[in-house]
Design an enzyme around this catalytic site. Sequence first.
Site, PDB file in Angstrom:
ATOM      1  N   GLN A 223      39.932  26.051  40.947  1.00 30.03           N
ATOM      2  CA  GLN A 223      41.091  26.303  40.140  1.00 30.03           C
ATOM      3  C   GLN A 223      41.362  24.890  39.460  1.00 30.03           C
ATOM      4  O   GLN A 223      42.093  24.753  38.474  1.00 30.03           O
ATOM      5  CB  GLN A 223      42.414  26.969  40.600  1.00 30.03           C
ATOM      6  CG  GLN A 223      42.135  28.230  41.157  1.00 30.03           C
ATOM      7  CD  GLN A 223      43.190  28.781  42.150  1.00 30.03           C
ATOM      8  OE1 GLN A 223      43.055  29.302  43.156  1.00 30.03           O
ATOM      9  NE2 GLN A 223      44.611  28.639  41.493  1.00 30.03           N
ATOM     10  N   ARG A 373      49.684  33.572  45.189  1.00 28.71           N
ATOM     11  CA  ARG A 373      50.266  33.832  43.827  1.00 28.71           C
ATOM     12  C   ARG A 373      51.474  33.465  44.023  1.00 28.71           C
ATOM     13  O   ARG A 373      52.351  34.328  43.678  1.00 28.71           O
ATOM     14  CB  ARG A 373      50.048  35.272  43.535  1.00 28.71           C
ATOM     15  CG  ARG A 373      50.133  35.633  42.134  1.00 28.71           C
ATOM     16  CD  ARG A 373      49.656  36.815  41.599  1.00 28.71           C
ATOM     17  NE  ARG A 373      49.805  37.081  40.434  1.00 28.71           N
ATOM     18  CZ  ARG A 373      48.972  37.985  39.552  1.00 28.71           C
ATOM     19  NH1 ARG A 373      48.133  38.753  40.254  1.00 28.71           N
ATOM     20  NH2 ARG A 373      48.987  38.082  38.272  1.00 28.71           N
ATOM     21  N   CYS A 374      52.048  32.183  44.252  1.00 26.51           N
ATOM     22  CA  CYS A 374      53.061  31.886  44.464  1.00 26.51           C
ATOM     23  C   CYS A 374      53.324  30.233  44.049  1.00 26.51           C
ATOM     24  O   CYS A 374      52.625  29.812  45.095  1.00 26.51           O
ATOM     25  CB  CYS A 374      53.656  32.140  45.995  1.00 26.51           C
ATOM     26  SG  CYS A 374      55.082  31.042  46.428  1.00 26.51           S
ATOM     27  N   GLU A 743      53.038  34.591  38.353  1.00 22.64           N
ATOM     28  CA  GLU A 743      53.277  34.750  39.798  1.00 22.64           C
ATOM     29  C   GLU A 743      54.621  35.485  39.907  1.00 22.64           C
ATOM     30  O   GLU A 743      54.938  35.693  41.201  1.00 22.64           O
ATOM     31  CB  GLU A 743      53.374  33.437  40.411  1.00 22.64           C
ATOM     32  CG  GLU A 743      51.955  32.817  40.449  1.00 22.64           C
ATOM     33  CD  GLU A 743      51.959  31.118  40.812  1.00 22.64           C
ATOM     34  OE1 GLU A 743      51.175  30.841  41.728  1.00 22.64           O
ATOM     35  OE2 GLU A 743      52.648  30.556  40.309  1.00 22.64           O
TER      36      GLU A 743
HETATM   37  N1  MCN Z   1      51.411  34.308  29.243  1.00 23.78           N
HETATM   38  C1  MCN Z   1      52.030  34.562  27.923  1.00 23.78           C
HETATM   39  N2  MCN Z   1      53.264  34.292  27.461  1.00 23.78           N
HETATM   40  C2  MCN Z   1      53.958  33.690  28.356  1.00 23.78           C
HETATM   41  C3  MCN Z   1      53.485  33.335  29.575  1.00 23.78           C
HETATM   42  C4  MCN Z   1      52.130  33.583  29.966  1.00 23.78           C
HETATM   43  O1  MCN Z   1      51.390  35.330  27.122  1.00 23.78           O
HETATM   44  N3  MCN Z   1      55.342  33.504  28.109  1.00 23.78           N
HETATM   45  C5  MCN Z   1      50.029  34.427  29.310  1.00 23.78           C
HETATM   46  C6  MCN Z   1      49.403  33.080  29.492  1.00 23.78           C
HETATM   47  O2  MCN Z   1      49.036  32.346  28.104  1.00 23.78           O
HETATM   48  C7  MCN Z   1      48.062  33.109  30.229  1.00 23.78           C
HETATM   49  C8  MCN Z   1      48.755  34.355  31.294  1.00 23.78           C
HETATM   50  O3  MCN Z   1      49.970  34.764  30.686  1.00 23.78           O
HETATM   51  O4  MCN Z   1      47.002  33.815  29.552  1.00 23.78           O
HETATM   52  C9  MCN Z   1      49.188  33.418  32.687  1.00 23.78           C
HETATM   53  O5  MCN Z   1      49.912  32.404  32.123  1.00 23.78           O
HETATM   54  P1  MCN Z   1      50.664  31.519  33.063  1.00 23.78           P
HETATM   55  O6  MCN Z   1      51.845  32.416  33.598  1.00 23.78           O
HETATM   56  O7  MCN Z   1      50.799  30.075  32.458  1.00 23.78           O
HETATM   57  O8  MCN Z   1      49.879  31.479  34.386  1.00 23.78           O
HETATM   58  P2  MCN Z   1      48.512  30.423  34.711  1.00 23.78           P
HETATM   59  O9  MCN Z   1      47.586  30.961  33.621  1.00 23.78           O
HETATM   60  O10 MCN Z   1      48.831  29.303  35.129  1.00 23.78           O
HETATM   61  O11 MCN Z   1      47.888  31.335  35.740  1.00 23.78           O
HETATM   62  C10 MCN Z   1      48.343  31.110  37.145  1.00 23.78           C
HETATM   63  C11 MCN Z   1      48.604  32.073  37.946  1.00 23.78           C
HETATM   64  C12 MCN Z   1      48.726  31.857  39.219  1.00 23.78           C
HETATM   65  S1  MCN Z   1      49.278  30.597  39.859  1.00 23.78           S
HETATM   66  C13 MCN Z   1      48.180  32.706  40.040  1.00 23.78           C
HETATM   67  S2  MCN Z   1      48.036  32.470  41.713  1.00 23.78           S
HETATM   68  C14 MCN Z   1      47.381  34.120  39.576  1.00 23.78           C
HETATM   69  C15 MCN Z   1      47.913  34.415  38.370  1.00 23.78           C
HETATM   70  O12 MCN Z   1      48.049  33.437  37.547  1.00 23.78           O
HETATM   71  N4  MCN Z   1      46.025  34.137  39.837  1.00 23.78           N
HETATM   72  C16 MCN Z   1      45.262  35.148  38.884  1.00 23.78           C
HETATM   73  N5  MCN Z   1      47.306  35.383  37.826  1.00 23.78           N
HETATM   74  C17 MCN Z   1      46.142  35.890  37.989  1.00 23.78           C
HETATM   75  N6  MCN Z   1      45.333  36.889  37.529  1.00 23.78           N
HETATM   76  C18 MCN Z   1      44.087  36.819  37.565  1.00 23.78           C
HETATM   77  N7  MCN Z   1      43.493  37.890  36.721  1.00 23.78           N
HETATM   78  N8  MCN Z   1      43.590  35.993  38.508  1.00 23.78           N
HETATM   79  C19 MCN Z   1      43.855  35.314  39.169  1.00 23.78           C
HETATM   80  O13 MCN Z   1      43.305  34.624  40.243  1.00 23.78           O
HETATM   81 CU1  CUN Z   2      50.717  29.861  43.671  1.00 26.79          CU
HETATM   82  S1  CUN Z   2      48.964  30.659  43.870  1.00 26.79           S
HETATM   83 MO1  CUN Z   2      48.399  30.172  42.181  1.00 26.79          MO
HETATM   84  O1  CUN Z   2      49.411  28.584  42.434  1.00 26.79           O
HETATM   85  O2  CUN Z   2      46.996  29.718  41.930  1.00 26.79           O
END
Ligand code: MCN
Ligand code: CUN
Length: 788
Positions: A223, A373-374, A743
């Site tokens: 990641q 996922r936290c 998360e």
């Molecule tokens: N998004 C959006 N509008 C927002 C916030 C987010 O459209 N206000 C969209 C983002 O652009 C992105 C998605 O939602 O495409 C997730 O965004 P974000 O919340 O920023 O999280 P990350 O992209 O950093 O993803 C990490 C998060 C984590 S830490 C875990 S654990 C997890 C999760 O995402 N692991 C996943 N969701 C997952 N989903 C899949 N399919 N697989 C994983 O391993």
């Molecule tokens: Cu908190 S599990 Mo995600 O941070 O990859």
Amino acid sequence: MEAEVRTPPTICGMGHRMKRKEDARFLFGKGRYVDDIKLPGMLYMDIVRSPFAHARIKSINAERALAMDGVVAVITGKDLEKYNLHWMPTLMGDTQMVLPTDRVMYQAQEVAAVIATDRYIAADAVEAIEVEYEPLEPVIDPFRALEPDAPVLRTDKGKTDNHIWHWEVGDREATERAFQEADVVVKQQIYIPRIHVASIETCGCIADYDPVEGKLTVYMTTQAPHVVRTALAMVAGHVGLSEEKIRVISPDIGGGFGGKVPIYPGYVIAIAASVLLGKPVKWIEDRSENLQADSFARDYHITAELAATKEGKITALRIKTLADHGYTDAAANPSKFPAGLFSICTGSYDIKHAFVEVDAVYTNKPPGGIAYRCSFRVTEAVHAIERMVDVLAQKLGMDPAELRFKNFIQPDQFPYKSALGWEYDSGNYPAALRKAMDLIGYEELRREQAERRARGELMGIGISSFTEIVGAGPSRHFDILGIKMFDSCELRIHPTGKAIARFGTKSQGQGHETTYAQIIAEELGIPAEHVQVEEGDTDTAPYGLGTYASRSTPTAGAAAAMAARKVREKARKIAAYLLEVSEEDLEWEPGVFRVKGAPDKSVTIQDIALAAYTNHPPGMEAGLEAVHYYDPPNLTFPFGSYICVVDIDKGTGQVKIRRFVAVDDCGHVINPMIVEGQIHGGLTMGFAPAMMEELVYDEEGNILTGSFMDYLLPTAVETPRWETARTVTPSPHHPLGAKGVGESATVGAPAAIVNAVVDALSPYGVTHIDIPITPYKVWKILHEKGVV
Ligand code: MCN
Ligand code: CUN
């Protein structure tokens, strides 16, 4: 057949459609995983693992294995020791064995590796290796680990006990006083069990060392590719692997969920093998290895207390926790935060005084402390506070919704400074809970519950009004191995007006290919399908800290907007030159600069892109591109209110989730479909540990849940139907007003489920149940409490 054309995406994403099969690319990447990659001359690695949780290795005899056709090498800790590669640092600055030279510390730990020309030969050779062990007394229970006569596990570090660290935050004395003055005090032990993310794709890599160029390419399931590159250079610089000679490529990833943040021994052994043999070496974990030996989440033994007035105003929170980290602290927390962001545990409530302490210990279990996922221990924190609010409501005989309304931080209190030091950016907690109550029909459900109770039926309603903390982070507080936690976007517009954007984050299924393209499209007015998004290749992507802790939107998403705005500023200068007016005379509407008062005089972003390479103003650099490293001024604090309704079968103890309403608020939404998907997945991963998942060990340290036969994952059959809705409270400091969301649902869901089950059983004196809430656990309670 005519291809469906996507309507121009808007920033709220309503224009996004996915009709054609090829469009799946935008959502799920290119469908190329580590295990799909085959390189010429590739060798395969398999690993010998320890049957004991704690043992001395007396000898390793590999003669039979080495005599087998196709076996190329056997690597032991003694071999790695020659290069000082038998230990490696963890992301928390602890040390972890790559391969042991002396003792093994948990069942299924790596003991030796076999390299062969074929996967199956490697597996057979593993069976042919004879290891002689001298079993030692294992330490499995973390409370036992602290007893003075417990065996000391990390003598290699010169330790004389098993205590790793103590961490505390808050005002101990003021909190103590508040407890003394309180009308009501409640106290509860809460265990948050050890669990495993169990992604569909296990971990694996192909290490490909090119002896001619002296360059190492590693395709791996990570990641955080840049962090891995830097860590590898730090660990293996002395054997010639300096950072410019290392390329880490994270292809598509079949789920990360936090489990693909750490650097596992298997990766390092494969790299060492490739460097030694000069051939590509592939290692893919099997399902049991993934479940038994990768880093684990949670394992927090919490004692929580709340103090309140008799009217139900919470005055203080106190939490003491014992954290079981296994034999090494391999958490992936920012370095200043050994217990992650656990201090978000005052939650959505305006609590004046709080004090939290966490002690971490070593045990003979696999490395623990990563996330599931936290975002860094937030689920543990939310579970503690959301459970405690219900325990207090029960004690006061108050409705848990009413108690929450009474204690919520009010919308006009933002930015809100919490007793434990966080500055919440924005929120509207009463609105989210009100909406969830309206959607589920709360008052009506309470009436129904009273009727059912009168008939002796078991129905429960549970609420969780959580606050998340994501987006690490402001670099003054957040770093990993000293590297500040900014993130990046490099945006390049080609002469024909198409774009490539590269990022320091790395999607594992979150759909960055879609949402980042949308952000850039919205900022520049070029179609999203003209924006190619790339992540995960350290040779091409700008430096970034990777994707975890829902940080991508708060950091790299912001960087995308900022880079696009830089491009737009240059585009404005070019437009002024082309239209022969001054910049102030121009108006921007997505995709076009127009002359104020003469709207037919205009240039499109595509015209400008071409001019940037063919006809740019004298004295200006050619090209149209920008890089932005975004260092967020604060974290973002998404939140939500979940309500769960359960019915319990008295005969079997089975809990049926009748309804589950989730109201989430992640500020401005970039793509509603993706956010919806994130919440569905997240809720299922909240349901899983609440009802099914737990890693269990016996006193000898044998894992009793080492396969999917006994480590239960929910499938579509067990998973309830999710009803979702949202409120939108933008983040005031994010360029798009967006907060992370990936998360939230996993963090918020378990407490709602437990609260519902406890609510159902509260007439019988039940005040708490530890997760997972299995039918057997409930059945036992029903019998103990004389319900049946
Ligand atoms: N998004 C959006 N509008 C927002 C916030 C987010 O459209 N206000 C969209 C983002 O652009 C992105 C998605 O939602 O495409 C997730 O965004 P974000 O919340 O920023 O999280 P990350 O992209 O950093 O993803 C990490 C998060 C984590 S830490 C875990 S654990 C997890 C999760 O995402 N692991 C996943 N969701 C997952 N989903 C899949 N399919 N697989 C994983 O391993
Ligand atoms: Cu908190 S599990 Mo995600 O941070 O990859």
